[in-house]
Structures are given as C-alpha cells and as structure tokens.
Write an enzyme that holds these catalytic residues in place. Structure first.
Site, short mmCIF file in Angstrom:
data_model
loop_
_atom_site.label_atom_id
_atom_site.label_comp_id
_atom_site.label_asym_id
_atom_site.label_seq_id
_atom_site.Cartn_x
_atom_site.Cartn_y
_atom_site.Cartn_z
N CYS A 9 0.65 -1.24 -0.12
CA CYS A 9 -0.11 0.10 0.05
C CYS A 9 0.70 1.22 -0.04
O CYS A 9 2.16 1.21 0.41
CB CYS A 9 -0.94 -0.01 1.26
SG CYS A 9 -2.19 1.19 1.14
N ASP A 126 -5.80 -3.64 11.72
CA ASP A 126 -4.57 -2.89 11.74
C ASP A 126 -4.22 -2.59 13.28
O ASP A 126 -4.93 -2.98 14.27
CB ASP A 126 -4.74 -1.46 11.09
CG ASP A 126 -3.62 -0.68 10.96
OD1 ASP A 126 -2.57 -1.00 10.93
OD2 ASP A 126 -3.72 0.30 10.07
#
Length: 202
Positions: A9, A126
């Site tokens: 990402c 996360d």
C-alpha cells in the site's frame, strides 16, 4: 494450502508499482486520504494502468464522503475501495453498488472485529493506532473470530512478517511503512523482500 494474500500500500511511483507486481503482490494500494503517501486521481489512474488484471488496485480512504470516494475511485479506475476510518455499514451498502471489492480496515483493540459485519469483501485488522505503521503485539490476540478473509496490518516488515503469519495465521498481510527507506518513500528491495518473506512463511 491457499496462497497468502499480499497487499502493498501507499505506492506513488512507477518503479514501486512495477516492483510490487513483479514480486507477486496480489493487491496494490493508492492512498487518497491525508497522508505523506497521498496521490491524486490522475496519478493513481496512471499507476493503475500499469497493473495487470489479476492484481487488485485499491483506493484507500479515511472519513471521506461517499460521493467523494465514489468520484475519486471512478477517476482513478481502481477496482477496490478500502475505508480506513469511522465509516458505518450504510457507507459500505452505498458503495456496494459500484461493483468493486470493499475492504473494511479497522483497528484491533479489546476484541477482534468479525469479517463480513458491514458487508465487506475483506477485513483488514490494523494496529490500535490505524495507519501509523506502529508495531503491535499480535501474538496476544485471539483472531479466531475474525473470519477467513482477514488481512493483518500494522508495523509489518520483511523482518517480522514471517513470525506474524505463523503466529496470527491471517488470510493475508498488508504493508506500507515497513517497506520504506524514509517516510512515504518506498524501497524496491524491501518490497521484494517483504513479499518473499510473507510467502515463505506459509
């Protein structure tokens, strides 16, 4: 055994996109939220055109209006949308009509969120401070309730991703800051090393 899903990402340059694809990444993420890794729609569209059809292109958003998410994702031509803020089930329902892969990104605090609660296609778990890149202790969490299509993120790097995969047993992993030479600047060698380390852990 199913191949581990790997997402890289926060890419902003052609060489980084090419490296991630060549290394075997399954998904490439472009950040549209406030971040040192942010890109505009034109840049994301140019980069996305370099990505083959079998690699998912994802636009990453955080607490942005659904109309803005829809507009930017359409301009960029990404095939996935990741919501990384306080969005609710109604936001996922509204975006479902776009025919894209929906990723719900949330921090993992007291308990593990469950995959599919908001109708998402993939669940990304996360660190307690999401998007920070901070390392956290995934070994103390019980991820059994997360479901089968969940992705571990937060502080992963080529050095620790193997341990993370063996410990947490995620369906996939996501990396951004862990493959950077400085904040927001990707290192192609680290991208390759991360994908190799992640896959060899299975």
């Amino acid at each position: 055994m199913e191949k581990l899903f790997v997402k890289v990402c926060g890419l902003r340059l052609e060489q980084d996109v090419d490296t991630a694809v060549e290394a075997g990444a399954d998904a490439i993420g472009f950040v549209f939220a406030e971040s040192p890794r942010r890109v505009d729609a034109d840049t994301a569209a140019r980069l996305a055109r370099r990505v083959p059809e079998d690699v998912l292109t994802v636009g990453v958003f955080r607490n942005q209006a659904v109309d803005e998410v829809r507009r930017l994702a359409g301009l960029a031509g990404v095939r996935g949308i990741q919501l990384h803020g306080d969005e609710g089930a109604e936001d996922y329902a509204a975006l479902r009509r776009e025919g894209v892969t929906l990723i719900r990104a949330t921090s993992c605090r007291e308990s593990s969120p469950r995959y599919g609660e908001f109708g998402e296609d993939l669940l990304l778990l996360d660190a307690p401070v999401p998007g920070s890149g901070a390392t956290w202790d995934w070994t103390v969490k019980d991820f059994a309730g997360a479901g089968d299509r969940w992705i571990l993120a937060g502080g992963l790097s080529p050095q620790n991703v193997g341990e993370a995969v063996r410990s947490a047993r995620p369906w996939g992993v996501d990396v951004s800051s862990g493959v950077e030479s400085s904040r927001g600047v990707k290192d192609p060698a680290l991208i390759t090393a991360f994908v190799e380390a992640a896959r060899s852990a299975r």
